[in-house]
Structures are given as structure tokens and as C-alpha cells.
Design a protein around this motif. Structure first.
Motif, PDB file in Angstrom:
ATOM      1  N   ALA A 150       0.826  -1.209   0.000  1.00 17.93           N
ATOM      2  CA  ALA A 150       0.000   0.000   0.000  1.00 17.93           C
ATOM      3  C   ALA A 150       0.860   1.261   0.000  1.00 17.93           C
ATOM      4  N   ASP A 151       0.387   2.285  -0.700  1.00 19.26           N
ATOM      5  CA  ASP A 151       1.046   3.582  -0.624  1.00 19.26           C
ATOM      6  C   ASP A 151       0.903   4.172   0.778  1.00 19.26           C
ATOM      7  N   PHE A 152      -0.258   3.962   1.407  1.00 22.96           N
ATOM      8  CA  PHE A 152      -0.500   4.447   2.759  1.00 22.96           C
ATOM      9  C   PHE A 152      -1.305   3.413   3.540  1.00 22.96           C
ATOM     10  N   VAL A 153      -0.933   3.225   4.784  1.00 26.17           N
ATOM     11  CA  VAL A 153      -1.823   2.607   5.762  1.00 26.17           C
ATOM     12  C   VAL A 153      -2.527   3.756   6.471  1.00 26.17           C
ATOM     13  N   VAL A 154      -3.853   3.696   6.552  1.00 28.95           N
ATOM     14  CA  VAL A 154      -4.656   4.809   7.067  1.00 28.95           C
ATOM     15  C   VAL A 154      -5.187   4.463   8.450  1.00 28.95           C
ATOM     16  N   ARG A 191       4.355   4.055   4.554  1.00 24.21           N
ATOM     17  CA  ARG A 191       3.774   5.343   4.958  1.00 24.21           C
ATOM     18  C   ARG A 191       2.532   5.109   5.803  1.00 24.21           C
ATOM     19  N   LEU A 192       2.317   6.002   6.758  1.00 33.16           N
ATOM     20  CA  LEU A 192       1.132   5.987   7.597  1.00 33.16           C
ATOM     21  C   LEU A 192       0.421   7.327   7.456  1.00 33.16           C
ATOM     22  N   LEU A 193      -0.882   7.276   7.216  1.00 36.65           N
ATOM     23  CA  LEU A 193      -1.721   8.470   7.209  1.00 36.65           C
ATOM     24  C   LEU A 193      -2.615   8.429   8.436  1.00 36.65           C
ATOM     25  N   VAL A 194      -2.418   9.380   9.340  1.00 31.72           N
ATOM     26  CA  VAL A 194      -3.307   9.528  10.492  1.00 31.72           C
ATOM     27  C   VAL A 194      -4.364  10.556  10.103  1.00 31.72           C
TER      28      VAL A 194
END
Length: 250
Positions: free
Chosen positions: A27-31, A117-120
Motif C-alpha cells: 500500500a502507498d498508505f496505511v490509514v 507510509r502511515l496516514l493519520v
């Protein structure tokens, strides 16, 4: 239901460990959606911020492929830092230190599973300071690029244009959001303009009932869920564009 169990393919909650083994690093981001359990005046449930995080994160993840992004969505974290609302029954708070550590350890778990990457995605103002500190630790200590997005920051200009300056906690904006996503949870008969008790210029209020009579700010009778539906689509597109811009600069 605060955290839905009718999982979509992008939801970690519906994956096996074999699914997650490839989905997380690919994944590009884990949200990570973040909310709170705290009073929202007389007409809205205590889960407003968690409900917003749940719905808005789903919409962002579903729109991501149109922006050439892939995302895995973690279960929404329902509890946050809400000590300033504790004079109202039903509020549940973690300490700021505990909350920060919880976020760091979630980030560490994702690092161990290969997340890049992580998106909070945050929907509660009280979470902002501990989340920013947690993002620092996740990046510096665990090597996961971390984006902190307080959703309302990206919508602020649009909301001000429609609702003016006073659309804050449990007011015009948040009432519109719950009417859009969970209309059955709004006590329509109890919607009324919120009475502001104080508006300090320099002093920090101690608890939220220092500044409001009913528990909210603004005028929920001016809610407009149809307008907010447009704002959600436009704001989510802006957030996804910002994430792409950041990736381009890595």
C-alpha cells in the motif's frame, strides 16, 4: 454502529494475516482514522468524531485509486484525548501521554509489517498535539513516513464561507456531518443555537463548560448536509492531491 464490520477489501479488519502480509507493504498508505468519545451538546451522540473519522476515512480510501494511490484502512480508533469534556457524562478520555503512546505503538506495529507510509486521519481537535508528537516518534524511531491530516483543516475555508466563524464543536458543521452520514442519531427536536458563556482572548479554558451552556458552539439549526456532501468530495480530493504531492517530493 461506530466501527462497521461489513468490511471492504481495503479494510485490515477483514483480512487474514496472509492477506495483510502483502497488503500492508504494497500500500502507498496505511490509514489510521482517529476520533473520540465525548459530549457533543444535547442533540448529537458522544461518538460524533469517531463516526466522522469512520465515514470520511472510507470515502478517502475509496477515492484513492482515482488519484493513483492504494490504501489499507485500519480500524477506527474510537478513543482520544478528551479531558476538557470530562465534566459532561458519557465522555471517555485517555491521558495525552497514553494516547500518544498508543499511536506510536500502532505505528511501530505497521513498521514491523513493512508499511512505508502511515496516514493519520484525525477528526477531533483535542487529539492534535499528541498526534503530532506521535508522528515525530513514528518517523524518527520506526522509519515510517507519517502524514498527519486533521480533516477540518482542509475544509476550513469552505466551511467558513457557508457557516461563518462560529461553526465549531457540535455546531453547524458537525451537525451537518452526522445528518449526512448517520441522520437517525441526530435529536432534531433538541437542535438549538448554542449559548456561549465566555470567549477568552488569552486564557485557556479549564473545561469546556467554562465557555458553553449546552456543550456546543455555533448554531446547529443552520446545518446543511447537502452542502457538506459537496465539501466532503472536494476536501477529500484536496487531501489526496496533497498526499501525492508529498510523495513526489520524497
Amino acid at each position: 454502529m461506530t466501527v462497521r464490520l461489513d468490511y471492504e477489501p481495503y479494510d485490515l479488519g477483514g483480512m487474514t494475516w496472509e492477506d495483510a502480509e502483502t497488503a500492508i507493504p504494497d500500500a502507498d498508505f496505511v490509514v489510521l482514522p482517529t476520533g473520540s468519545v465525548e459530549q457533543h451538546s444535547l442533540h448529537l451522540p458522544v461518538t460524533v468524531d469517531t463516526l466522522r473519522a469512520e465515514s470520511l476515512s472510507r470515502e478517502i480510501v475509496e477515492a484513492a485509486p482515482d488519484h493513483d494511490l492504494s490504501m489499507v484502512r485500519l480500524p477506527t480508533l474510537p478513543y482520544g484525548y478528551s479531558e476538557h469534556h470530562m465534566n459532561y457524562p458519557g465522555t471517555v478520555t485517555l491521558s495525552s501521554d497514553t494516547y500518544q503512546q498508543v499511536i506510536v505503538e500502532i505505528g511501530e506495529s505497521m513498521a514491523n509489517h513493512g508499511a512505508e507510509r502511515l496516514l493519520v486521519l484525525n477528526c477531533h481537535g483535542g487529539n492534535r498535539s499528541p498526534l503530532k508528537l506521535a508522528a515525530d516518534r513514528i518517523q524518527r524511531d520506526h522509519g515510517v513516513k507519517t502524514s498527519f491530516v486533521h480533516w477540518t483543516d482542509f475544509a476550513r475555508d469552505r466551511l467558513k464561507e457557508r457557516f461563518g466563524e462560529g461553526w465549531g464543536h457540535a455546531g453547524d458543521h458537525e451537525t451537518s456531518a452526522i445528518e449526512l452520514f448517520y441522520p437517525d442519531l441526530v435529536r432534531t427536536e433538541k437542535k438549538e443555537p448554542q449559548v456561549r458563556k465566555a470567549d477568552f482572548e488569552a486564557r485557556q479554558y479549564t473545561y469546556f463548560d467554562d465557555i458553553t451552556e449546552q456543550g456546543g458552539l455555533g448554531d446547529p439549526t443552520q446545518s446543511d448536509p447537502e452542502f457538506l456532501e459537496e465539501v466532503v468530495a472536494e476536501t477529500n480530493a484536496d487531501i489526496l492531491a496533497a498526499l501525492n504531492s508529498d510523495i513526489d517530493q520524497e
